[in-house]
Scaffold this motif. Structure first.
Motif, PDB file in Angstrom:
ATOM      1  N   GLN A  42      17.029  -2.521  -2.216  1.00  0.00           N
ATOM      2  CA  GLN A  42      18.420  -2.967  -2.179  1.00  0.00           C
ATOM      3  C   GLN A  42      19.076  -2.903  -3.557  1.00  0.00           C
ATOM      4  N   ASN A  43      18.270  -2.990  -4.601  1.00  0.00           N
ATOM      5  CA  ASN A  43      18.814  -2.973  -5.955  1.00  0.00           C
ATOM      6  C   ASN A  43      18.733  -1.601  -6.614  1.00  0.00           C
ATOM      7  N   GLY A  44      18.463  -0.568  -5.834  1.00  0.00           N
ATOM      8  CA  GLY A  44      18.619   0.808  -6.280  1.00  0.00           C
ATOM      9  C   GLY A  44      17.538   1.371  -7.180  1.00  0.00           C
ATOM     10  N   PHE A  45      16.338   0.820  -7.150  1.00  0.00           N
ATOM     11  CA  PHE A  45      15.262   1.393  -7.953  1.00  0.00           C
ATOM     12  C   PHE A  45      14.904   2.779  -7.431  1.00  0.00           C
ATOM     13  N   ASP A  46      14.685   3.720  -8.354  1.00  0.00           N
ATOM     14  CA  ASP A  46      14.336   5.095  -7.984  1.00  0.00           C
ATOM     15  C   ASP A  46      12.872   5.246  -7.609  1.00  0.00           C
ATOM     16  N   ASN A  47      12.015   4.425  -8.206  1.00  0.00           N
ATOM     17  CA  ASN A  47      10.571   4.495  -7.971  1.00  0.00           C
ATOM     18  C   ASN A  47      10.045   3.077  -7.804  1.00  0.00           C
ATOM     19  N   ILE A  48       9.241   2.899  -6.760  1.00  0.00           N
ATOM     20  CA  ILE A  48       8.703   1.581  -6.454  1.00  0.00           C
ATOM     21  C   ILE A  48       7.194   1.722  -6.255  1.00  0.00           C
ATOM     22  N   TYR A  49       6.442   0.959  -7.046  1.00  0.00           N
ATOM     23  CA  TYR A  49       4.983   0.951  -6.961  1.00  0.00           C
ATOM     24  C   TYR A  49       4.551  -0.470  -6.635  1.00  0.00           C
ATOM     25  N   SER A  50       3.723  -0.619  -5.598  1.00  0.00           N
ATOM     26  CA  SER A  50       3.284  -1.947  -5.213  1.00  0.00           C
ATOM     27  C   SER A  50       1.811  -1.891  -4.804  1.00  0.00           C
ATOM     28  N   VAL A  51       1.063  -2.899  -5.238  1.00  0.00           N
ATOM     29  CA  VAL A  51      -0.370  -2.957  -4.959  1.00  0.00           C
ATOM     30  C   VAL A  51      -0.725  -4.315  -4.365  1.00  0.00           C
ATOM     31  N   ASP A  52      -1.672  -4.317  -3.445  1.00  0.00           N
ATOM     32  CA  ASP A  52      -2.231  -5.564  -2.947  1.00  0.00           C
ATOM     33  C   ASP A  52      -3.708  -5.327  -2.662  1.00  0.00           C
ATOM     34  N   LEU A  93       2.562   2.785  -2.212  1.00  0.00           N
ATOM     35  CA  LEU A  93       1.734   1.616  -1.926  1.00  0.00           C
ATOM     36  C   LEU A  93       0.278   1.902  -2.267  1.00  0.00           C
ATOM     37  N   TYR A  94      -0.404   0.880  -2.797  1.00  0.00           N
ATOM     38  CA  TYR A  94      -1.798   1.017  -3.185  1.00  0.00           C
ATOM     39  C   TYR A  94      -2.595  -0.170  -2.658  1.00  0.00           C
ATOM     40  N   HIS A  95      -3.732   0.122  -2.030  1.00  0.00           N
ATOM     41  CA  HIS A  95      -4.680  -0.923  -1.642  1.00  0.00           C
ATOM     42  C   HIS A  95      -5.759  -0.951  -2.714  1.00  0.00           C
ATOM     43  N   ASN A  96      -5.658  -1.954  -3.588  1.00  0.00           N
ATOM     44  CA  ASN A  96      -6.562  -2.018  -4.725  1.00  0.00           C
ATOM     45  C   ASN A  96      -6.383  -3.374  -5.393  1.00  0.00           C
ATOM     46  N   SER A  97      -7.270  -3.702  -6.308  1.00  0.00           N
ATOM     47  CA  SER A  97      -7.018  -4.874  -7.151  1.00  0.00           C
ATOM     48  C   SER A  97      -5.924  -4.479  -8.134  1.00  0.00           C
ATOM     49  N   SER A  98      -5.178  -5.446  -8.598  1.00  0.00           N
ATOM     50  CA  SER A  98      -4.103  -5.129  -9.537  1.00  0.00           C
ATOM     51  C   SER A  98      -4.670  -4.582 -10.844  1.00  0.00           C
ATOM     52  N   VAL A  99      -5.803  -5.091 -11.266  1.00  0.00           N
ATOM     53  CA  VAL A  99      -6.421  -4.619 -12.506  1.00  0.00           C
ATOM     54  C   VAL A  99      -6.804  -3.147 -12.375  1.00  0.00           C
ATOM     55  N   ASP A 100      -7.430  -2.777 -11.255  1.00  0.00           N
ATOM     56  CA  ASP A 100      -7.784  -1.368 -11.039  1.00  0.00           C
ATOM     57  C   ASP A 100      -6.542  -0.491 -10.886  1.00  0.00           C
ATOM     58  N   PHE A 101      -5.512  -1.034 -10.274  1.00  0.00           N
ATOM     59  CA  PHE A 101      -4.248  -0.312 -10.112  1.00  0.00           C
ATOM     60  C   PHE A 101      -3.636   0.038 -11.466  1.00  0.00           C
ATOM     61  N   PHE A 102      -3.583  -0.931 -12.382  1.00  0.00           N
ATOM     62  CA  PHE A 102      -2.922  -0.708 -13.665  1.00  0.00           C
ATOM     63  C   PHE A 102      -3.675   0.258 -14.578  1.00  0.00           C
ATOM     64  N   VAL A 103      -4.920   0.587 -14.269  1.00  0.00           N
ATOM     65  CA  VAL A 103      -5.644   1.573 -15.086  1.00  0.00           C
ATOM     66  C   VAL A 103      -5.683   2.953 -14.432  1.00  0.00           C
ATOM     67  N   ARG A 104      -5.016   3.112 -13.304  1.00  0.00           N
ATOM     68  CA  ARG A 104      -4.930   4.445 -12.667  1.00  0.00           C
ATOM     69  C   ARG A 104      -4.088   5.360 -13.548  1.00  0.00           C
ATOM     70  N   ASN A 105      -4.511   6.592 -13.706  1.00  0.00           N
ATOM     71  CA  ASN A 105      -3.809   7.535 -14.585  1.00  0.00           C
ATOM     72  C   ASN A 105      -2.346   7.711 -14.213  1.00  0.00           C
ATOM     73  N   PHE A 159      10.254   0.039 -10.491  1.00  0.00           N
ATOM     74  CA  PHE A 159       9.787  -1.296 -10.131  1.00  0.00           C
ATOM     75  C   PHE A 159       8.285  -1.215  -9.895  1.00  0.00           C
ATOM     76  N   ILE A 160       7.511  -2.049 -10.586  1.00  0.00           N
ATOM     77  CA  ILE A 160       6.061  -2.095 -10.406  1.00  0.00           C
ATOM     78  C   ILE A 160       5.676  -3.529 -10.075  1.00  0.00           C
ATOM     79  N   GLU A 161       4.987  -3.681  -8.943  1.00  0.00           N
ATOM     80  CA  GLU A 161       4.653  -5.018  -8.448  1.00  0.00           C
ATOM     81  C   GLU A 161       3.161  -5.135  -8.198  1.00  0.00           C
ATOM     82  N   SER A 162       2.596  -6.258  -8.621  1.00  0.00           N
ATOM     83  CA  SER A 162       1.239  -6.604  -8.195  1.00  0.00           C
ATOM     84  C   SER A 162       1.368  -7.756  -7.214  1.00  0.00           C
TER      85      SER A 162
END
Length: 184
Positions: free
Chosen positions: A36-46, A75-87, A20-23
């Protein structure tokens, strides 16, 4: 508070991927939904630090021990655009089917923007142009807050075109103020 994702009936009929990847973390309700829906990996940025601090205290530490409650959450504190270009995020997008929940936008509180940067009110087009370079064809993409796009000059046809570059076989659904793109 309950996540808006609970109200999407089509997701109840769909096999969900493991990641699950969320901006737009906001208060973490979508993170809770992903758990609750059983995701193995959760990435979220704000981009707003107070929301990341809130989510960190809600999900990531035991109050006394300082240990992580759940190692699936990133969890990431960043802009979503900068988050999506992280390696590390690009690596995830290239190698895993994901459910993308794109909900990044400025927040208003009592008529005052909590964050604003020219062109970042709704970074959806920038996000999708990065995602299309890396996402698997079998990923699910949800675009939230479609009712605000006209105000910011965002063209829904442009969003459709970008998503069909990822997978020409995407089926588009509209539910609860969101567009869902699900592989056929």
């Amino acid at each position: 508070m309950m996540s808006k994702l609970n109200n999407l009936s089509i997701l109840k009929e769909t096999t969900l991927p493991d990641t699950f990847i969320e901006s737009g973390s906001y208060l973490g309700d979508s993170i809770e939904w992903a758990l609750q829906n059983g995701f193995d990996n959760i990435y979220s940025v704000d981009i707003d630090k107070k929301f990341i601090v809130h989510c960190y205290s809600r999900f990531c530490t035991e109050s006394d021990s300082g240990k992580y409650k759940d190692k699936r959450i990133n969890l990431y504190h960043n802009s979503s655009v900068d988050f999506f270009v992280r390696n590390e995020v690009i690596d995830v997008m290239k190698n895993q089917d994901c459910l993308y929940f794109l909900d990044a936008h400025i927040h208003s509180h009592k008529g005052r923007d909590t964050y604003t940067e020219e062109g970042q009110e709704f970074p959806i087009l920038k996000e999708l142009n990065i995602i299309k370079k890396h996402a698997t064809k079998t990923s699910i993409i949800i675009v939230d807050d479609i009712d605000g796009f006209e105000q910011y000059g965002i063209d829904g046809n442009e969003i459709d075109n970008i998503l069909h570059e990822i997978n020409p076989e995407y089926i588009k659904y509209e539910q609860g103020g969101m567009w869902l793109y699900i592989p056929s």
